[in-house]
Design an enzyme around this catalytic site. Structure first.
Site, PDB file in Angstrom:
ATOM      1  N   LEU A 136       0.874  -1.167   0.000  1.00 49.74           N
ATOM      2  CA  LEU A 136       0.000   0.000   0.000  1.00 49.74           C
ATOM      3  C   LEU A 136       0.909   1.215   0.000  1.00 49.74           C
ATOM      4  O   LEU A 136       1.974   1.202   0.629  1.00 49.74           O
ATOM      5  CB  LEU A 136      -0.895   0.041   1.244  1.00 49.74           C
ATOM      6  N   ASP A 137       0.512   2.275  -0.693  1.00 46.00           N
ATOM      7  CA  ASP A 137       1.274   3.513  -0.640  1.00 46.00           C
ATOM      8  C   ASP A 137       1.373   3.991   0.802  1.00 46.00           C
ATOM      9  O   ASP A 137       0.499   3.723   1.631  1.00 46.00           O
ATOM     10  CB  ASP A 137       0.596   4.605  -1.466  1.00 46.00           C
ATOM     11  N   LYS A 138       2.419   4.749   1.079  1.00 47.23           N
ATOM     12  CA  LYS A 138       2.638   5.280   2.426  1.00 47.23           C
ATOM     13  C   LYS A 138       1.412   6.018   2.956  1.00 47.23           C
ATOM     14  O   LYS A 138       1.018   5.847   4.112  1.00 47.23           O
ATOM     15  CB  LYS A 138       3.844   6.216   2.408  1.00 47.23           C
ATOM     16  N   THR A 144      -1.739   5.767   1.971  1.00 50.30           N
ATOM     17  CA  THR A 144      -2.987   5.001   1.908  1.00 50.30           C
ATOM     18  C   THR A 144      -3.108   4.138   3.161  1.00 50.30           C
ATOM     19  O   THR A 144      -2.146   3.504   3.583  1.00 50.30           O
ATOM     20  CB  THR A 144      -3.014   4.105   0.660  1.00 50.30           C
ATOM     21  N   HIS A 195       0.042   3.474  -7.901  1.00 43.97           N
ATOM     22  CA  HIS A 195      -0.787   4.688  -7.840  1.00 43.97           C
ATOM     23  C   HIS A 195      -2.009   4.621  -8.755  1.00 43.97           C
ATOM     24  O   HIS A 195      -2.556   5.643  -9.158  1.00 43.97           O
ATOM     25  CB  HIS A 195       0.044   5.927  -8.217  1.00 43.97           C
TER      26      HIS A 195
END
Length: 321
Positions: A146-148, A150, A245
């Site tokens: 997961l993105d930082k 998110t 993304h």
């Protein structure tokens, strides 16, 4: 990406789809923080770094499934990480975010602002924190990313066999991945499938930037409206592919970027919504549904929104009524 090492021995890194497409030199520069670039290029030139047991050039582009072998080396940043009180605190916080756990896997509700692992100038992340507060655990590896910024459902494998099976399940698109996102403006359509290719670029500092590009990889996201407010729309986004993304870029492509997105969003809108209390990206991995790696039974995981996002939604509902 999975990583294994033996003390004073070689180190192995397995590449997942998140790092696919990067040049090997850029990947190592980002991953081996503190190591001089000249040494990294010397290791590549001499063939001390191998990919799938073979020598490669510095411009080689990594693919999902590639196995990198690094020679024995000292990485001071790794040693500092093991003694870090900050990572210890991160690990203790994560123990309070557990959604599900059994002998095969662990699911957490990852907080926004917490990276999944160290690198790119970050001392550590989720996986380092969990390893530090669970020193008895013989195996803990990220299943996906997961993105930082998110938040939401994140899986960690507790056994090597479980990791392999979970990677296979993800590769075969047998995972139902759903996110909640608050879009800028009023989106009028009840549902829409965004099917446009995305191309990933790695910037000089190692950061990733993604654009809609015909030469990119096929990418599909289904958006479904849940609630409309005066200046925003709450949607559910279902990922049908797993590009970097992806939801953020596809939402911007619709003309309704995710609120709080400082990379692909609307700067003026983000400023207004910060005044309303939104100080993070409003993107949350709220549900994962997949076969259990041990017996194939259906596993459904749901992560509640954090207090900040819940409070904002409640305020929007009151303002509407």
């Amino acid at each position: 990406m999975t990583e294994q090492a033996k003390e004073n021995g070689p180190r192995f890194i397995e590449i997942d789809t998140h790092d696919s497409g990067q040049r090997i030199d850029n990947f190592l520069i980002t991953r081996l923080k503190g190591m001089p670039k000249s040494r990294i290029y010397r290791l590549l030139r001499k063939g001390e770094v191998r990919v799938n047991k073979g020598r490669i050039k510095a411009h080689y582009r990594l693919r999902a499934g590639d196995r990198i072998r690094l020679p024995p080396m000292t990485l001071p940043a790794r040693a500092r990480e093991e003694e870090s009180p900050e990572i210890q605190m991160m690990g203790r916080r994560l123990e309070e975010c557990i959604l599900y756990e059994d002998d095969e896997l662990l699911a957490i509700n990852k907080p926004s602002g917490m990276p999944v692992h160290g690198g790119s100038g970050l001392q550590g992340g989720v996986i380092e924190g969990l390893r530090q507060v669970r020193p008895e655990a013989r195996f803990l590896e990220l299943v996906h990313r997961l993105d930082k910024d998110t938040s939401g459902c994140l899986l960690i494998a507790k056994r090597k066999q479980a990791l392999r099976e979970l990677h296979r399940i993800f590769r075969e698109d047998r995972v139902d991945k759903r996110y909640l996102a608050l879009l800028n403006g009023v989106w009028r359509r009840p549902r829409e499938m965004v099917d446009v290719s995305l191309r990933k670029f790695v910037l000089r500092g190692g950061e990733r930037f993604v654009k809609v590009d015909r030469e990119g990889k096929p990418s599909r996201t289904e958006f479904r409206t849940l609630e409309r407010f005066t200046e925003a729309t709450l949607v559910e986004a279902r990922l049908l592919t797993g590009r970097t993304h992806q939801i953020r870029v596809h939402a911007a492509y619709l003309g309704h970027p995710i609120l709080g997105d400082t990379r692909y969003g609307d700067e003026e809108a983000n400023r207004r919504w910060r005044g309303k209390g939104l100080k993070r990206l409003f993107l949350h991995a709220w549900r994962l549904e997949l076969p259990h790696p041990a017996d194939g039974s259906r596993l459904r995981l749901e992560a509640p929104l954090d207090a900040e996002l819940e409070y904002l939604l409640e305020a929007l509902k009151k303002a509407r009524s």
